[in-house]
Every structure is written in structure tokens, then in C-alpha cells.
Design an enzyme around this catalytic site. Sequence first.
Site, PDB file in Angstrom:
ATOM      1  N   ASP A  93      -0.044  -4.189   6.167  1.00 44.60           N
ATOM      2  CA  ASP A  93       1.339  -3.820   5.874  1.00 44.60           C
ATOM      3  C   ASP A  93       2.220  -4.299   7.037  1.00 44.60           C
ATOM      4  O   ASP A  93       1.729  -4.907   7.989  1.00 44.60           O
ATOM      5  CB  ASP A  93       1.458  -2.315   5.623  1.00 44.60           C
ATOM      6  CG  ASP A  93       1.087  -1.496   6.845  1.00 44.60           C
ATOM      7  OD1 ASP A  93       0.841  -2.073   7.925  1.00 44.60           O
ATOM      8  OD2 ASP A  93       1.037  -0.255   6.733  1.00 44.60           O
ATOM      9  N   SER A  94       3.502  -4.035   6.961  1.00 47.08           N
ATOM     10  CA  SER A  94       4.413  -4.578   7.971  1.00 47.08           C
ATOM     11  C   SER A  94       4.615  -3.627   9.143  1.00 47.08           C
ATOM     12  O   SER A  94       5.196  -4.001  10.155  1.00 47.08           O
ATOM     13  CB  SER A  94       5.777  -4.835   7.336  1.00 47.08           C
ATOM     14  OG  SER A  94       6.400  -3.592   7.037  1.00 47.08           O
ATOM     15  N   GLY A  95       4.169  -2.413   8.993  1.00 49.93           N
ATOM     16  CA  GLY A  95       4.407  -1.403  10.035  1.00 49.93           C
ATOM     17  C   GLY A  95       5.684  -0.621   9.808  1.00 49.93           C
ATOM     18  O   GLY A  95       5.899   0.421  10.424  1.00 49.93           O
ATOM     19  N   GLY A  96       6.534  -1.140   8.908  1.00 52.20           N
ATOM     20  CA  GLY A  96       7.828  -0.505   8.693  1.00 52.20           C
ATOM     21  C   GLY A  96       7.732   0.934   8.220  1.00 52.20           C
ATOM     22  O   GLY A  96       8.394   1.820   8.745  1.00 52.20           O
ATOM     23  N   PHE A  97       6.886   1.162   7.240  1.00 57.92           N
ATOM     24  CA  PHE A  97       6.779   2.500   6.660  1.00 57.92           C
ATOM     25  C   PHE A  97       6.429   3.538   7.725  1.00 57.92           C
ATOM     26  O   PHE A  97       7.039   4.618   7.781  1.00 57.92           O
ATOM     27  CB  PHE A  97       5.734   2.506   5.539  1.00 57.92           C
ATOM     28  CG  PHE A  97       5.694   3.798   4.773  1.00 57.92           C
ATOM     29  CD1 PHE A  97       6.641   4.078   3.790  1.00 57.92           C
ATOM     30  CD2 PHE A  97       4.732   4.762   5.041  1.00 57.92           C
ATOM     31  CE1 PHE A  97       6.621   5.273   3.090  1.00 57.92           C
ATOM     32  CE2 PHE A  97       4.701   5.965   4.346  1.00 57.92           C
ATOM     33  CZ  PHE A  97       5.649   6.218   3.369  1.00 57.92           C
ATOM     34  N   ASP A 147      10.387  -4.337   5.424  1.00 58.96           N
ATOM     35  CA  ASP A 147      11.438  -3.910   4.497  1.00 58.96           C
ATOM     36  C   ASP A 147      12.033  -2.605   4.991  1.00 58.96           C
ATOM     37  O   ASP A 147      11.481  -1.970   5.887  1.00 58.96           O
ATOM     38  CB  ASP A 147      10.875  -3.718   3.081  1.00 58.96           C
ATOM     39  CG  ASP A 147       9.811  -2.634   3.042  1.00 58.96           C
ATOM     40  OD1 ASP A 147       9.136  -2.423   4.076  1.00 58.96           O
ATOM     41  OD2 ASP A 147       9.641  -1.982   1.999  1.00 58.96           O
ATOM     42  N   GLN A 189      12.889  -3.435  -3.401  1.00 57.12           N
ATOM     43  CA  GLN A 189      13.442  -2.101  -3.175  1.00 57.12           C
ATOM     44  C   GLN A 189      14.466  -1.802  -4.278  1.00 57.12           C
ATOM     45  O   GLN A 189      14.491  -2.486  -5.291  1.00 57.12           O
ATOM     46  CB  GLN A 189      14.051  -2.015  -1.769  1.00 57.12           C
ATOM     47  CG  GLN A 189      13.008  -1.993  -0.650  1.00 57.12           C
ATOM     48  CD  GLN A 189      12.188  -0.706  -0.618  1.00 57.12           C
ATOM     49  OE1 GLN A 189      12.460   0.260  -1.320  1.00 57.12           O
ATOM     50  NE2 GLN A 189      11.127  -0.712   0.196  1.00 57.12           N
ATOM     51  N   GLY A 216       9.331   1.640  -1.831  1.00 59.12           N
ATOM     52  CA  GLY A 216      10.259   2.754  -2.010  1.00 59.12           C
ATOM     53  C   GLY A 216       9.802   3.775  -3.031  1.00 59.12           C
ATOM     54  O   GLY A 216      10.588   4.612  -3.466  1.00 59.12           O
ATOM     55  N   ASP A 266      -3.245   0.799  -2.846  1.00 60.55           N
ATOM     56  CA  ASP A 266      -3.963   1.262  -1.648  1.00 60.55           C
ATOM     57  C   ASP A 266      -3.533   2.691  -1.384  1.00 60.55           C
ATOM     58  O   ASP A 266      -2.419   3.091  -1.752  1.00 60.55           O
ATOM     59  CB  ASP A 266      -3.598   0.435  -0.416  1.00 60.55           C
ATOM     60  CG  ASP A 266      -2.280   0.890   0.183  1.00 60.55           C
ATOM     61  OD1 ASP A 266      -1.231   0.508  -0.346  1.00 60.55           O
ATOM     62  OD2 ASP A 266      -2.288   1.673   1.160  1.00 60.55           O
ATOM     63  N   CYS A 304     -22.320  10.290 -11.204  1.00 61.15           N
ATOM     64  CA  CYS A 304     -22.052   9.244 -10.216  1.00 61.15           C
ATOM     65  C   CYS A 304     -23.352   8.637  -9.702  1.00 61.15           C
ATOM     66  O   CYS A 304     -24.355   9.331  -9.547  1.00 61.15           O
ATOM     67  CB  CYS A 304     -21.256   9.841  -9.061  1.00 61.15           C
ATOM     68  SG  CYS A 304     -20.945   8.675  -7.717  1.00 61.15           S
ATOM     69  N   CYS A 306     -23.480   6.830  -6.769  1.00 65.78           N
ATOM     70  CA  CYS A 306     -23.285   6.406  -5.378  1.00 65.78           C
ATOM     71  C   CYS A 306     -24.389   6.942  -4.471  1.00 65.78           C
ATOM     72  O   CYS A 306     -25.163   7.820  -4.856  1.00 65.78           O
ATOM     73  CB  CYS A 306     -21.912   6.831  -4.859  1.00 65.78           C
ATOM     74  SG  CYS A 306     -21.818   8.506  -4.204  1.00 65.78           S
ATOM     75  N   CYS A 309     -24.429  10.766  -4.093  1.00 62.40           N
ATOM     76  CA  CYS A 309     -24.865  11.513  -5.270  1.00 62.40           C
ATOM     77  C   CYS A 309     -26.323  11.260  -5.625  1.00 62.40           C
ATOM     78  O   CYS A 309     -26.977  12.104  -6.223  1.00 62.40           O
ATOM     79  CB  CYS A 309     -23.943  11.207  -6.447  1.00 62.40           C
ATOM     80  SG  CYS A 309     -22.280  11.875  -6.162  1.00 62.40           S
ATOM     81  N   HIS A 335     -18.508   8.825  -1.182  1.00 62.45           N
ATOM     82  CA  HIS A 335     -18.371   9.157  -2.603  1.00 62.45           C
ATOM     83  C   HIS A 335     -16.951   8.903  -3.113  1.00 62.45           C
ATOM     84  O   HIS A 335     -16.756   8.309  -4.181  1.00 62.45           O
ATOM     85  CB  HIS A 335     -18.756  10.606  -2.882  1.00 62.45           C
ATOM     86  CG  HIS A 335     -18.388  11.017  -4.272  1.00 62.45           C
ATOM     87  ND1 HIS A 335     -19.155  10.697  -5.359  1.00 62.45           N
ATOM     88  CD2 HIS A 335     -17.279  11.632  -4.766  1.00 62.45           C
ATOM     89  CE1 HIS A 335     -18.558  11.116  -6.457  1.00 62.45           C
ATOM     90  NE2 HIS A 335     -17.413  11.689  -6.130  1.00 62.45           N
TER      91      HIS A 335
END
Lengths: 370, 370
Positions: A93-97, A147, A189, A216, A266, A304, A306, A309, A335
Site C-alpha cells: 500500500d502507499s502508507g497513506g491510510f 491518495d 475516491q 475510501g 486484503d 476444514c 487445514c 483442523c 486456520h
Amino acid sequence: MLVKYELLKECSETKARLGKLHTNRGVINTPIFMPVGTQATVKTMTPEELKEMNAEIILSNTYHLFLRPGHGLIEKAGGLHKFMNWDRPILTDSGGFQVFSLGKLRKLSEEGATFNSHIDGSKQELTPEKAIEIQNALDSDIAMVLDECPPYPATREYVYNSLKRTTRWAKRCIDANNNPNQSLFGIVQGGMYQDLREESAKELLELDFPGYAIGGLSVGEPKNLMYEVLEYTTPLLPKDKPRYLMGVGSPDALFEGVEKGIDMFDCVHPTRIGRNGTAMTTYGTVNIKNAKFKEDFTPLDSECSCYTCRNYTRAYLRHLFKANEILGLRLMTYHNVHFLIDTMKNIRKSLEEDRFMTYKKEFFDKYDQS
Amino acid sequence: MLVKYELLKECSETKARLGKLHTNRGVINTPIFMPVGTQATVKTMTPEELKEMNAEIILSNTYHLFLRPGHGLIEKAGGLHKFMNWDRPILTDSGGFQVFSLGKLRKLSEEGATFNSHIDGSKQELTPEKAIEIQNALDSDIAMVLDECPPYPATREYVYNSLKRTTRWAKRCIDANNNPNQSLFGIVQGGMYQDLREESAKELLELDFPGYAIGGLSVGEPKNLMYEVLEYTTPLLPKDKPRYLMGVGSPDALFEGVEKGIDMFDCVHPTRIGRNGTAMTTYGTVNIKNAKFKEDFTPLDSECSCYTCRNYTRAYLRHLFKANEILGLRLMTYHNVHFLIDTMKNIRKSLEEDRFMTYKKEFFDKYDQS
């Protein structure tokens, strides 16, 4: 080479689509869920375990890596992939958030954001150019533009100014980009205003990014409002480019996102709730610390397959949590990430077999029992 | 079937010996180091990882499992092996050492010890019969008698009374034992007094245990004194039975123990220091948090073939520790346990090839460089 989206199939009932994203580090099947490795590690997991559960791409956070250990160090290490021993694609990501989330600890201007590090309080700056410099050094496969993400609620005027700035910053990011192997995605946005989403999309499409995120959202608005925005925003985006909904990872939002035409997701949700003792299972969420599991010698999720499990009981997992044992965090994380990856695999299969809405109903008939 | 020791070879220069311990869950090569899984998990590791690094047997702690989750629950789960998903041999201690370590929180009598749980303060009792009842329920392959371990220093009279009680308790343990698949080991006491060690050994040998531990060491005495006690105590023990030195796991003590004729060792040392950021390497100990490793892109141990050393750099490990990431604890633990298991494998090889003392010198020529 930049990433290239291959549209395999469009759903007949909804906006959902099945595709492949071709990258320099292999092909990603979409729609896809990307586990989050904030600090150059998906918390508690090894890369081998992520591969075992068929993670095809992970996300890592520019803000965190910039502050610690620093992108210069990671560049010297040979890039983020080599540093963390992960040879499949990485999206940063850009780090902005993260910076905007600092609230009063940051100041915003046309130039960018200044803020105080959460680690040592030092004064730092994040501009579009800096966000690209950091991501270029990390050498992720997909980078995001810086952004401005407005809060919810926000006035039309605020959101308008914000989307205009986002476009100006997007251009600065393109100009600053110096890594030909890195695909830079734009971020649409416009908040909860349809005409502003249209304006943002129009401006960003002119910049011809290899992929687009819808930003956003998941910032505190009701989920139905998010779905409404997705409903009218995805059709604004080109069919031949991937669409990424940032920071979303609950099962209901994944299904709704896919239904609205999203290809990539994500979220820290599965890893975070796992470390707190909550599992997502076929029959809904389970808090493993609950006393009722004390002598429950059945698997966490009876349907499951995995590692957790297959090998451990709820009673054992509960014991590990009560005794503060790290293996408990590992097994629950494993899991949960597996659960979302597997659910996305089933979603893709249902798209292939033209029964997405049927699968969605089947899934929630079970999941909502809890 | 009880465990059976097979003596393969005696060292010509020292008291060291090469052997095999046959158990119901496979053969253990001795001398051996046993990783410690206190609360039914070797901290941060999965059973598969322990197998990958060739752990042939692990130790688990009766005191901890008795208090949480309780031996009744583990018995219902099908025993400790099934509960924790480990199908190789397990040795359990008697719980005595932990109870005696509680100091003023416990009271000792001929009957046993009463103490307050460190978890909820509840009043508990540990008698020889109880120690056996718990271990029978855990269904470990090797159980230990409840002994009284005197502190260091202690008067001759104290140690004398203590060893006499240990013999009486040993008999009570044998009488209480109700699990025909579990091998109960005796524990020789006698502190730092040669004649008392002789008396203790003589009394316990009459009880014909399938194996013997040397107790009351590594309790604060100088290491040379421990080696001296081992030097005259191991010859008191039968050649056709395994000899176990409890709670010892630093490389120097492992080599010295082997040299004095010890076959089995256990210690939390590698896992505990690993979680604190310290690695044992070919060239001595390394504190990974040290600033000098910030941009060190070499492996933790250049001569090590473990998962951690094959895939990660010191710079990355340092980053994980600075960022409080659990993967750092895992990778350091993995390396340290692997290091001791590998060192013991090399010790066995050197015994086979009649060059144990040469290997010992080679090992410390490198290890003591740090």
C-alpha cells in the site's frame, strides 16, 4: 513487465468475474484474498505455511516498513521478497491510510503529510514522491499511489477537494515512479457520492493505470452503503484491468465485493481475530477460549482440511490459549487465513460452474448458524 | 513393554557411551538432548518442525499439566501424545522440582508436598502416589519418581535425610504405578557428598528401575562441582540402563555430561534464550537484537543447515525481534533446538569414530571464539 489482467468469465447473474492476473512472479487467480504481512511477515506464519495454504499474493505495509527497518535497509537486502523469503507476488500500500489514521499526530497539505512516528516520535514526511520512492525500494510487484482517504461521514465539498487532490497526487506518483517492474495502481475516491466517484474514475482512467483500487470504503460507513458504492463504482472501471477493494476481509464483504465485480481483497481480519482466539469456521465464528470447548475433542471446523483442523482438537487449542502458548496463535492464524483462501477458491469454482449465487446461499446458510 | 537400553560402544578415552534406547514408540539414539514441551507444546514449535530437526523424544512437565489443563482432561483426550499430536516418545518429570522451587509457597512432609497453584492460588497436594497417578494418566513413555531435591548448599544431615526420603518415596511410586507401558525411572540423590551418592545409588539399584536419573544437580552449584559429582556417580549406575541428567542443556554441560557417561539430557535453555533473542551458533552465542546485526545479510550461523539459517538473514531476524514479531521467536527457537540436536548427533558420530575428545576440542575452539 506490468501486471496484466485476463478476464476468463463474467457471471450471468451478477457483476462477479473470474480472471487471472499475470505478474512477473506468476499468475494469480482472481477473485483473490491477500493475507497481510504488515511488517514483512504475515503474523506468526512462515512463507512455506502460506504456500501450503495456497496464498498466491500477500500485502505488506509501506508505512510500517518505512519506519522500521527502513526501505533503504530492505533495498540493500535485495528487496522485500528476498528480505522476507517470499518469492510470490507482493502488493504494497502507499502508507497513506496509516498516516491519515494517526489523526492529530499528522498534518495534511497539498505537498503531502507530515507525522510523528509511532515508534520513536520522530518527525516524518510522506509525499506522493516519497510513497513511490519507498515502494520502488521495496520492489513490490504492485504499488499503490498515495491518495487522500476522507473519513465517514464527510461533506460533499471535503470529498470533492479530496478526490481532486488524489488525482493530482496520482500524477505525481506516476512521474516519480522509477521501477519498471512495479505496477502502480490508481485509487478511485469520491466517498459516498456517486457523481464524485464518476469524476474520480474518469480522471484516473485518463492516467491509464494497470489496475484500480476503490478507496475510501470500510472507513466506518454502514456495510450496505459500501455495497451501494461498489455497485455503481465498479462499472466505471475498465473490464481489462484488475479491481481491488482495500482493507476488506469479512466473509460477507468478500461475497458482496465479488458480486459487485471486485477481483482483489486484503484484510488483517483473519490474522488479528485468530490471535485473539476467534476462528471463522464453516458454521460461523468460534471463540476458542469459551469454557464450553474445554473437553471438546473435535476439530475447530469439522469441514476444514487445514493443518490445524487435521491435527488438533478444540480442547487442545483452548488449552494453548489459556496457557498463553504461541502455538495457539499460530494454529488459529493458520486456520483463519486458510479459511478465507479456501472460501475464495470455492467462489472461483462456483463462478466457473455458473452457480455463484447458489454457493453464496449455501455458504451463509451454514455460516450464519453461529 | 518397558524401555530397554542397548549399549553399542564405550569410549576408550572417557566414560562416554553410545547406545540405543528401545521404547514402545521407536528407538532413541543416545546420548540425546530432549527439547522441553512444558505445557504440552515445545514453545513456538509444531511437532512437525521438531521431527524435521530430528527430535527423537521430548520432555513435558507434570506440574504444569496437572494444574492446567489437568491430567483428567488429557486422559480423556487419549493421553498426552494424542492431545498434543506427538507420536514419538515423551518423558514426563514428577513435578517435584517445580513444587520445591515454589519456596515458601509449599510445605514438605513425609507424605509429600502441599502448595498453592501459581495459576489460581488453589491449594494442591503432590505425593509420590499423586505424581504417579498424574503421569499414568498422561501416559508418557518414561515417568519419573517423585524425589526430594535438596538445595545447594545443604548440610550433610539435610542431604542424608533427603536421600532416605527419596528412597522411601521411590518405593511408594513403584507401588502406585498402574501403567504397564510406562517406564518409571529412579532418581539418585546425595547432593555433593560422594558417600551419600553411593548410598542413594545402592538403595535405588535394589529397586531395579529401567533407568536412572542423577538428580540434585544444576541447582546453583559451580559447574566443576557438578562434573565432579557426575564423575563418581555414573560408575555407580548399571551399564545396561540409561542415565539421565535432569535440567542440563548448555553446550559445555552436554559435552561434560557425555564425557562422564550420561545418556539423556533436557533443558529449557535453547528455547528460552531463543525467545530472548540469543542464538547458540558454531562460533558462540549471538544476541540478534544487537545493533551490529542491523545490516548483516549473512545467516545466523554460517555453518548451520537448519530452516532458519537456510532462509533468513541476521538483519531480518533482528527486524522481527525489534518489531515484536512472533516469527522471530519461532526462527530463533528452531535454530537453537536444531543446534543442540545436531551437536548431539555429531557427538554420537564422534563416539562411533573414536574421536570424541578431538571433536570436543574442535567444537569449543570455534564456540569459545565469541
